[in-house]
Design a protein around this motif. Structure first.
Motif, PDB file in Angstrom:
ATOM      1  N   THR A   8      -2.011   0.568  -2.604  1.00  0.00           N
ATOM      2  CA  THR A   8      -1.547  -0.368  -2.364  1.00  0.00           C
ATOM      3  C   THR A   8      -0.389  -1.288  -1.321  1.00  0.00           C
ATOM      4  O   THR A   8      -0.610  -2.273  -1.504  1.00  0.00           O
ATOM      5  N   LEU A   9      -0.612  -0.321  -0.353  1.00  0.00           N
ATOM      6  CA  LEU A   9       0.703  -0.992   0.619  1.00  0.00           C
ATOM      7  C   LEU A   9      -0.207  -2.216   1.576  1.00  0.00           C
ATOM      8  O   LEU A   9      -1.544  -1.834   1.606  1.00  0.00           O
ATOM      9  N   SER A  10       0.720  -2.870   2.095  1.00  0.00           N
ATOM     10  CA  SER A  10       0.449  -4.071   2.468  1.00  0.00           C
ATOM     11  C   SER A  10      -0.349  -3.545   4.116  1.00  0.00           C
ATOM     12  O   SER A  10       0.014  -2.579   4.556  1.00  0.00           O
ATOM     13  N   GLN A  31      13.932  -0.248  -6.551  1.00  0.00           N
ATOM     14  CA  GLN A  31      13.712  -1.494  -5.039  1.00  0.00           C
ATOM     15  C   GLN A  31      14.501  -0.867  -4.217  1.00  0.00           C
ATOM     16  O   GLN A  31      14.392  -0.916  -2.911  1.00  0.00           O
ATOM     17  N   ILE A  59      13.293   2.428  -2.136  1.00  0.00           N
ATOM     18  CA  ILE A  59      12.108   1.660  -0.988  1.00  0.00           C
ATOM     19  C   ILE A  59      12.893   1.422   0.372  1.00  0.00           C
ATOM     20  O   ILE A  59      12.169   1.988   1.172  1.00  0.00           O
ATOM     21  N   GLU A 110       9.896   0.463   4.101  1.00  0.00           N
ATOM     22  CA  GLU A 110       8.253  -0.239   3.391  1.00  0.00           C
ATOM     23  C   GLU A 110       7.817   0.549   2.622  1.00  0.00           C
ATOM     24  O   GLU A 110       7.373   2.049   3.269  1.00  0.00           O
ATOM     25  N   GLU A 126       6.626   0.490  -2.181  1.00  0.00           N
ATOM     26  CA  GLU A 126       5.649   0.144  -2.857  1.00  0.00           C
ATOM     27  C   GLU A 126       6.405   0.866  -3.844  1.00  0.00           C
ATOM     28  O   GLU A 126       6.678   1.993  -3.930  1.00  0.00           O
ATOM     29  N   PRO A 128      -2.061   4.538  -7.804  1.00  0.00           N
ATOM     30  CA  PRO A 128      -1.799   3.484  -6.994  1.00  0.00           C
ATOM     31  C   PRO A 128      -2.930   3.188  -5.820  1.00  0.00           C
ATOM     32  O   PRO A 128      -2.682   3.748  -4.884  1.00  0.00           O
ATOM     33  N   ARG A 187       0.403  -5.712 -10.944  1.00  0.00           N
ATOM     34  CA  ARG A 187       1.678  -5.301 -10.421  1.00  0.00           C
ATOM     35  C   ARG A 187       3.283  -6.505 -10.460  1.00  0.00           C
ATOM     36  O   ARG A 187       4.268  -6.124 -10.792  1.00  0.00           O
ATOM     37  N   TYR A 222      12.072  -1.126 -13.616  1.00  0.00           N
ATOM     38  CA  TYR A 222      10.968  -2.015 -12.690  1.00  0.00           C
ATOM     39  C   TYR A 222      12.347  -3.415 -12.388  1.00  0.00           C
ATOM     40  O   TYR A 222      12.001  -3.488 -10.859  1.00  0.00           O
ATOM     41  N   TRP A 272       6.810   5.160  -3.282  1.00  0.00           N
ATOM     42  CA  TRP A 272       5.144   5.572  -2.802  1.00  0.00           C
ATOM     43  C   TRP A 272       5.777   4.783  -0.976  1.00  0.00           C
ATOM     44  O   TRP A 272       5.573   3.458  -0.907  1.00  0.00           O
ATOM     45  N   THR A 325       5.139   3.967   3.097  1.00  0.00           N
ATOM     46  CA  THR A 325       4.541   3.862   4.445  1.00  0.00           C
ATOM     47  C   THR A 325       4.497   4.881   5.422  1.00  0.00           C
ATOM     48  O   THR A 325       5.755   4.803   5.561  1.00  0.00           O
TER      49      THR A 325
END
Length: 564
Positions: free
Chosen positions: A8-10, A346, A349, A356, A358, A364, A372, A381, A531, A533
């Motif tokens: 799901t990460l960019s 948050q 992260i 970096e 989610e 995921p 999301r 959240y 999650w 990166t």
């Protein structure tokens, strides 16, 4: 079979680049032509003809040919608990032993994303999805010289589907739909299904599904103390805390492969020492999962080592806070809800994922589970956290813990898990819970978790296959990684069985979303945190390695070679 995004990460969009390039070419092609030049005046005298210029010949691109020889060195983060990867779901085993084995099917070595035959020379699926037939490749031998047979393959599939007493199977949850495994003659294996099950093929290609020698397993009882397969490399030596060494299999069934003379996995538990090994060239590749690099570490090495590649890890792996539902205090749903509310995801992260990543969730995979945008507005959240903290304290008081309580929190030795455990002590302190972190080596960690000797633990689930069904091994009934012990939840069991049997993708997505809502708002066997990166570092010298679609495959190194 449907296809799912593996993260799901960019990611940087190559499609956007391609569209931009196409647009620029289109604009150039459609630009108005220049106005014609005025006619030249008549020359006073004829000029000498111009000498034709030779047409420039573009230089031929240099094409590298694979080079034989050399030792690939990889930085691993921990000693393997043992060598039987069919029993233990750990990258610390699978990455180190995968080069010594083969699967029925495997991902191609060029892209790491296309399923191709490996030990199965060919395979087919019936139109109703209930029968898979595999014809075995001839001339394949195990490292001890005995030939691979259909009987070996059937034995392995049965061992993983229905392990004998005293043996675990870390893929049994992916084999639930298998009814029976049969040999047909000497070279064919037929797998009959109870119902169509899309993730079966994705399961057969992962490094948890190697083909062992039936003779060896029956003689030894297990494969915990030996590495002996049909793969491109053979076991040479293992020195705990130092290295595991593999050597080229000169009798490998693929002609002229492998290129490497061997592979050495250095066991380097300290992060700074691993980075130094990559920086000096002692290690030519980072590990995967826990051995992959954080964004900050990747940025540092990128400056230090020109030409080193940094590939985003294809698997998603991140910390969850598991609570033991078998006993107090987490037997009370209100306590579990309070913990989930307390976590500032948050902040996770920023702290755990170095900016970096989610927020943590149960599924995921893009397009699966709670959307999301909606997830970020849910209790646990949402921002700011004031309302969540107040509600968490109220729930603890209702459960009889108005003054909080103390707990033992288990952690593995890797940096991500330890950092996440420390992060959770800070989060729990906000609602009056005092956590004492107990860091255990893998063997002790697994044993404690499976025997329910913990109150809570931080564990890092990963997407071993690109299908949401894989996440069920962390909360669905009778799974060895279900550390919460919530096997007696009829509602969850019903939902999970339903999604497994649902063939239509849109209908299955609806069931998965309902499952995640139930997990996050009522059952809460665990609280997913984040999650992150991460990146795989690959030396400028290394060629022929494609990381693939997840970190638990594409570790064979059959086609890997080292340039001079």
């Amino acid at each position: 079979m449907h296809t799912l995004g593996s993260r799901t990460l960019s990611r940087v969009s190559l499609k956007a680049f391609a569209v931009g390039l196409a647009c620029s070419l289109f604009v150039a092609a459609c630009a108005p032509a220049a106005a014609p030049a005025p006619a030249p005046a008549a020359p006073a005298a004829p000029a000498a003809p111009a000498q034709p210029r030779p047409t420039p010949v573009p230089p031929k691109p240099t094409v590298e040919s694979p080079r034989s020889g050399g030792i690939l060195t990889i930085a691993a983060v921990a000693d393997p608990a043992h060598f039987d990867v069919q029993q233990e779901p750990s990258i610390n085993i699978s990455m180190l032993t995968a080069p010594a084995y083969n699967n029925l099917l495997y991902y191609d070595f060029q892209t790491g994303s296309r399923v191709t035959p490996e030990l199965a020379e060919q395979w087919s699926t019936s139109s109703d999805g209930l029968t898979y037939t595999f014809k075995m490749r001839k001339g394949v031998t195990f490292h001890d010289g005995t030939p691979l047979t259909a009987e070996d393959v059937a034995f392995n599939l049965e061992r993983m589907k229905s392990p004998p007493k005293g043996i675990l199977s870390n893929v049994a949850f992916l084999m639930t739909a298998v009814d029976k495994v049969q040999t047909v003659g000497e070279d064919t294996v037929k797998v009959s299904m109870k119902f169509p099950f899309a993730p079966l093929v994705s399961t057969l290609v992962i490094d948890y599904m190697p083909m062992y020698s039936k003779k060896t397993v029956e003689t030894m009882g297990h494969m915990k103390n030996t590495v002996m397969g049909t793969g491109p490399f053979k076991f040479k030596s293992y020195t705990p805390g130092v290295s595991l060494d593999l050597v080229k299999n000169d009798k490998y069934w693929v002609k002229d492969k492998p290129y490497l003379d061997g592979i050495t996995f250095f066991i380097i538990k300290d992060t700074s020492t691993r980075l130094a090994a990559l920086r000096t060239g002692q290690a030519k590749q980072s590990g995967r999962i826990f051995g992959a690099l954080t964004p900050n570490d990747a940025a540092t090495l990128r400056k230090d080592i020109p030409g080193m590649r940094f590939v985003p890890s294809p698997s998603v792996i991140g910390p969850w806070f598991f609570m033991n539902l078998r006993s107090a205090p987490f037997k009370d749903e209100r306590v579990r809800r309070a913990v989930n509310l307390a976590i500032d995801r948050q902040a996770a992260i920023k702290v755990i994922a170095e900016g970096e990543g989610e927020v943590g969730n149960f599924f995921p995979f893009a397009g699966w589970g709670i959307p999301r945008d909606e997830l970020l507005k849910m209790p646990g959240y949402r921002q700011p956290k004031d309302k969540d903290i107040a509600e968490a304290k109220k729930l603890l008081a209702e459960a009889g813990y108005s003054d909080g309580f103390k707990l033992k929190l288990l952690s593995r030795t890797n940096a991500v898990t330890k950092a996440s455990a420390v992060f959770m002590t800070d989060q729990l302190a906000k609602i009056g819970i005092t956590a004492d972190v107990n860091v255990l080596e893998d063997a002790l960690f697994w044993d404690s978790g499976r025997k329910a000797q913990h109150q809570a633990m931080v564990y890092t689930p990963a997407t071993v296959i690109a299908d949401p069904h894989v996440m069920g091994r962390f909360f669905a009934p009778k799974n060895p990684l279900n550390f919460a012990g919530n096997d007696d939840d009829p509602k969850l069991n019903e939902l999970w069985d339903k999604q497994m049997r649902t063939v239509d993708e849109s209908a299955r997505k609806a069931v998965i979303e309902e499952t995640e809502r139930y997990l996050l708002t009522q059952e809460l066997p665990a609280a997913p945190i984040v999650w992150p990166t991460t990146f795989i570092a690959i030396s400028p010298q290394e060629r022929g390695f494609a990381p693939g679609v997840n970190d638990y495959s594409s570790n064979r190194h059959q086609e890997t070679w080292l340039a001079q």
